[in-house]
Design an enzyme around this catalytic site. Structure first.
Site, PDB file in Angstrom:
ATOM      1  N   HIS A   1      34.362  16.773 -31.778  1.00 33.52           N
ATOM      2  CA  HIS A   1      35.432  16.207 -32.615  1.00 33.52           C
ATOM      3  C   HIS A   1      35.798  14.855 -31.994  1.00 33.52           C
ATOM      4  O   HIS A   1      35.631  14.665 -30.787  1.00 33.52           O
ATOM      5  CB  HIS A   1      36.628  17.168 -32.568  1.00 33.52           C
ATOM      6  CG  HIS A   1      37.769  16.836 -33.465  1.00 33.52           C
ATOM      7  ND1 HIS A   1      38.692  15.861 -33.156  1.00 33.52           N
ATOM      8  CD2 HIS A   1      38.160  17.354 -34.655  1.00 33.52           C
ATOM      9  CE1 HIS A   1      39.600  15.797 -34.124  1.00 33.52           C
ATOM     10  NE2 HIS A   1      39.295  16.699 -35.043  1.00 33.52           N
TER      11      HIS A   1
ATOM     12  N   ASP B   1      36.291  22.097 -25.218  1.00 34.15           N
ATOM     13  CA  ASP B   1      37.226  21.953 -26.331  1.00 34.15           C
ATOM     14  C   ASP B   1      37.183  23.269 -27.113  1.00 34.15           C
ATOM     15  O   ASP B   1      36.210  23.558 -27.814  1.00 34.15           O
ATOM     16  CB  ASP B   1      36.789  20.765 -27.198  1.00 34.15           C
ATOM     17  CG  ASP B   1      37.593  20.660 -28.503  1.00 34.15           C
ATOM     18  OD1 ASP B   1      38.416  21.560 -28.786  1.00 34.15           O
ATOM     19  OD2 ASP B   1      37.375  19.679 -29.235  1.00 34.15           O
TER      20      ASP B   1
ATOM     21  N   GLN C   1      38.486  25.202 -31.941  1.00 40.52           N
ATOM     22  CA  GLN C   1      37.943  26.014 -33.038  1.00 40.52           C
ATOM     23  C   GLN C   1      37.493  27.395 -32.565  1.00 40.52           C
ATOM     24  O   GLN C   1      37.105  28.229 -33.383  1.00 40.52           O
ATOM     25  CB  GLN C   1      36.756  25.293 -33.695  1.00 40.52           C
ATOM     26  CG  GLN C   1      37.123  23.990 -34.368  1.00 40.52           C
ATOM     27  CD  GLN C   1      38.088  24.173 -35.528  1.00 40.52           C
ATOM     28  OE1 GLN C   1      38.172  25.260 -36.123  1.00 40.52           O
ATOM     29  NE2 GLN C   1      38.832  23.135 -35.851  1.00 40.52           N
TER      30      GLN C   1
ATOM     31  N   LYS D   1      46.367  26.077 -34.883  1.00 32.95           N
ATOM     32  CA  LYS D   1      45.161  26.695 -35.441  1.00 32.95           C
ATOM     33  C   LYS D   1      45.118  28.178 -35.091  1.00 32.95           C
ATOM     34  O   LYS D   1      44.180  28.889 -35.418  1.00 32.95           O
ATOM     35  CB  LYS D   1      43.908  25.999 -34.898  1.00 32.95           C
ATOM     36  CG  LYS D   1      43.770  24.542 -35.321  1.00 32.95           C
ATOM     37  CD  LYS D   1      42.439  23.976 -34.882  1.00 32.95           C
ATOM     38  CE  LYS D   1      42.418  22.463 -34.785  1.00 32.95           C
ATOM     39  NZ  LYS D   1      42.454  21.773 -36.065  1.00 32.95           N
TER      40      LYS D   1
ATOM     41  N   CYS E   1      36.637  14.448 -38.910  1.00 35.49           N
ATOM     42  CA  CYS E   1      36.796  13.824 -37.591  1.00 35.49           C
ATOM     43  C   CYS E   1      35.596  14.097 -36.701  1.00 35.49           C
ATOM     44  O   CYS E   1      35.722  14.300 -35.492  1.00 35.49           O
ATOM     45  CB  CYS E   1      38.080  14.291 -36.905  1.00 35.49           C
ATOM     46  SG  CYS E   1      39.553  13.844 -37.800  1.00 35.49           S
TER      47      CYS E   1
END
Lengths: 419, 161
Positions: free
Chosen positions: A136, A213, A216, A239, A377
């Site tokens: 991202h 990261d 997600q 999220k 993104c």
């Protein structure tokens, strides 16, 4: 005989009661354009269940004051609830110590913290940072800023046509100048689940720290930072059925202690004179100023909620949705799935022949179906597939089969309009 | 507008499928490229003038149906118009698309009134006005324009697409 009956029973009475779970989310009963809302933009932000909403209300109505300051009742309650939330997050990702959990404003803030606190101290001219094509922008741009400032170089792990990282190429990128790795656990644009445990082990064998990261991944699969053995793991509250404005940076205690503070201010100090300031210990060293206290406590309630359902049950239900949706989309002529990795989270990026994603998004919205359209993104991913944008349906554990069918019907309508 | 599908009327779908004046002009007197960095869409506009009138105009690019139809219908509308007439139409279209004026209040808008409903879809307004931004840039010889350029006099401060 008994064994057969038991097996049948467990097959026929799934532990995962999606309709009961849906009832916890007030927003899911909304109607959009006179149709039931079909919310399939969970990779952008998830919805909030009633227990989290109630927790925020309880905090604001009976517990709010500034933390770590006064000796009065409310300040003590707020401080203790805030620190309790930290321990909930520690348990959620199985960190070994609560001091390793830093509250940030989100994943982007967490990555920037590592770039400033670790990167600016440890990375110099000629050094190399490895990132992947699947990142991202929030795990690209901070490192580009650092590379520009320090004269360092960014090396990129390529992907194949399915959207999977080429691990051989990853390993070839390492050399004596490699000082840091940043990799996403799950691709937000394609859903690919990366083999991060192997990637972490490979980096560590060469003495290179690695940031994952997890924006997600944390909402969809069980994360165990001790098992992964990563140095940093970043994710966002909104999220994860929590509020916006809150996120987590997990960092191994030893590496956090070696780092420079990112922001200066109150709370992150032990003492201040104009001659010298002594920084506070971790995690407070990285939490300057009044944090989003309510949001942190709300996030604590959100991970409680998710843990009650169980991350394994969540992952299994979402995988069912993904498999069903994948089959259905593949049966539509003129529709192509972008990102066909073997291991995927419930993210479905697709392209419809002859129809621009924005037109798809507007027409699906007419049917109450919320998807994301654009580059997500993740422009390097789009460039790799030579497309400007995709439409993306991303599922959460509260989505059901009926909603997948609504998506498929919506795509058929789009195709009819554009014939 | 309760039914967004009414935006995708026959005339818009037709211009999307068979865009008029699509392509380039060999030696254009004016040329500009417009970008929407939020979605990666881009179009170029070429113009040749005879005296002060648009003798020939062409556009090409990658974009959604709304943008392409808007560009196609724009070229049809401004061909043969003077610069002043064209600028007036640009201002009317922008006012209508951003909801500042109703299409009834735009005397020159004609068939372009099919885009009136776009003002109810803030994230799609940029798609419809990108060709008009670009046409304006071509006249003012700015060369490039962007839906995100704050400095652009026609910048429409609307939501993230």
């Amino acid at each position: 005989m008994n064994i057969t009956r038991t097996a049948q029973k467990s097959k026929n009475s799934p532990a995962f009661e999606v309709e009961r779970i849906r009832a916890d989310f007030p927003i899911l009963s909304l109607r959009v354009n006179d149709k039931p809302l079909v919310y399939l933009d969970n990779a952008a932000s998830s919805q909030m269940p009633q227990p989290v909403i109630d927790r925020l209300t309880r905090y604001q109505t009976t517990q709010h004051a500034n933390i770590n300051r006064a000796v009065h009742y409310l300040s003590e309650v707020a401080t203790s609830e805030f620190e309790e939330a930290r321990r909930k997050l520690q348990a959620f990702i199985n960190a070994s110590n609560e001091r390793e959990i830093i509250f940030t404003s989100g994943t982007t803030d967490a990555i920037n913290l590592v770039m400033h606190g670790y990167g600016r101290k440890m990375i110099g001219p000629g050094d190399e940072i490895i990132l992947t094509t699947l990142e991202h922008h929030s795990n690209i741009v901070p490192w580009q800023m650092l590379a520009e400032e320090k004269g360092a170089k960014i090396r990129i792990v390529p992907i194949n046509d399915a959207g999977e990282l080429l691990i051989d190429e990853y390993e070839k990128l390492f050399n004596s100048r490699t000082k840091f790795v940043g990799a996403t656990h799950v691709s937000n644009a394609l859903g690919t689940i990366n083999p991060i445990k192997e990637m972490i082990a490979f980096a560590h064998a060469r003495g290179v720290p690695i940031l994952i990261d997890g924006a997600q991944a944390a909402p969809h699969i069980k994360v165990d930072v001790q098992d992964l053995d990563c140095d940093f793991y970043a994710f966002s509250g909104h999220k994860l059925c929590g509020p916006t404005g809150i996120g987590i940076l997990y960092g191994r205690a030893a590496i956090l202690e070696s780092m420079q503070p990112f922001k200066g201010g109150g709370d992150m100090i032990l003492s201040v004179t104009f001659e010298k300031t002594i920084y506070n210990t971790i995690p407070h060293k990285f939490e300057a100023g009044t944090p989003p206290i309510a949001a942190a406590i709300g996030l604590g309630a959100a991970v409680d909620y998710l843990s009650t359902i169980g991350m394994d049950a969540i992952a299994a239900h979402e995988l069912n949705l993904l498999q069903y949706a994948t089959e259905k989309i593949n049966s539509l002529p003129g529709v192509r799935i972008i990102g066909t990795a073997k291991h995927k989270a419930a993210v479905l990026s697709f392209a419809v022949d002859g129809v621009h994603p924005h037109d798809i998004g507007t027409l699906l919205n007419q049917d109450g179906v919320a998807v994301r359209t654009g580059h997500h993104c993740a422009q390097p991913v789009m460039q790799r597939f030579k497309i400007p944008a995709t439409s993306r349906a991303s599922f959460a554990f509260y989505n059901n089969i009926r909603e997948v069918d609504a998506l498929i019907d919506g795509i058929r309508t789009v195709q009819k309009v554009f014939t | 507008m309760s039914d967004y599908r009414s935006l995708y009327q026959e005339v818009i779908l037709d211009h999307n499928k068979k865009p008029r004046n699509y392509g380039t002009i060999e030696h254009p007197q004016h040329h500009a490229v417009g970008h929407n960095p939020l979605c990666g869409d881009h179009i170029s506009v070429d113009i040749s003038l005879n005296d002060d009138r648009i003798e020939n105009i062409a556009f090409q690019g990658e974009s959604c149906a709304i943008c392409k139809a808007s560009a196609s219908m724009m070229t049809v509308s401004v061909k043969g118009k003077t610069r002043t007439e064209t600028e007036t139409l640009i201002q009317e279209f922008l006012a209508m698309a951003t909801g500042k004026l109703s299409h009834e209040a735009c005397p020159n808008i004609g068939r372009l009134a099919v885009f009136a409903g776009i003002s109810d879809l803030p994230t799609r307004v940029k798609c419809a006005i990108l060709p008009w931004h670009t046409l304006h840039s071509a006249f003012t010889s700015e060369g490039t324009t962007s839906t995100e350029a704050e400095a652009d006099p026609m910048h429409a401060p609307i939501g993230d697409a």
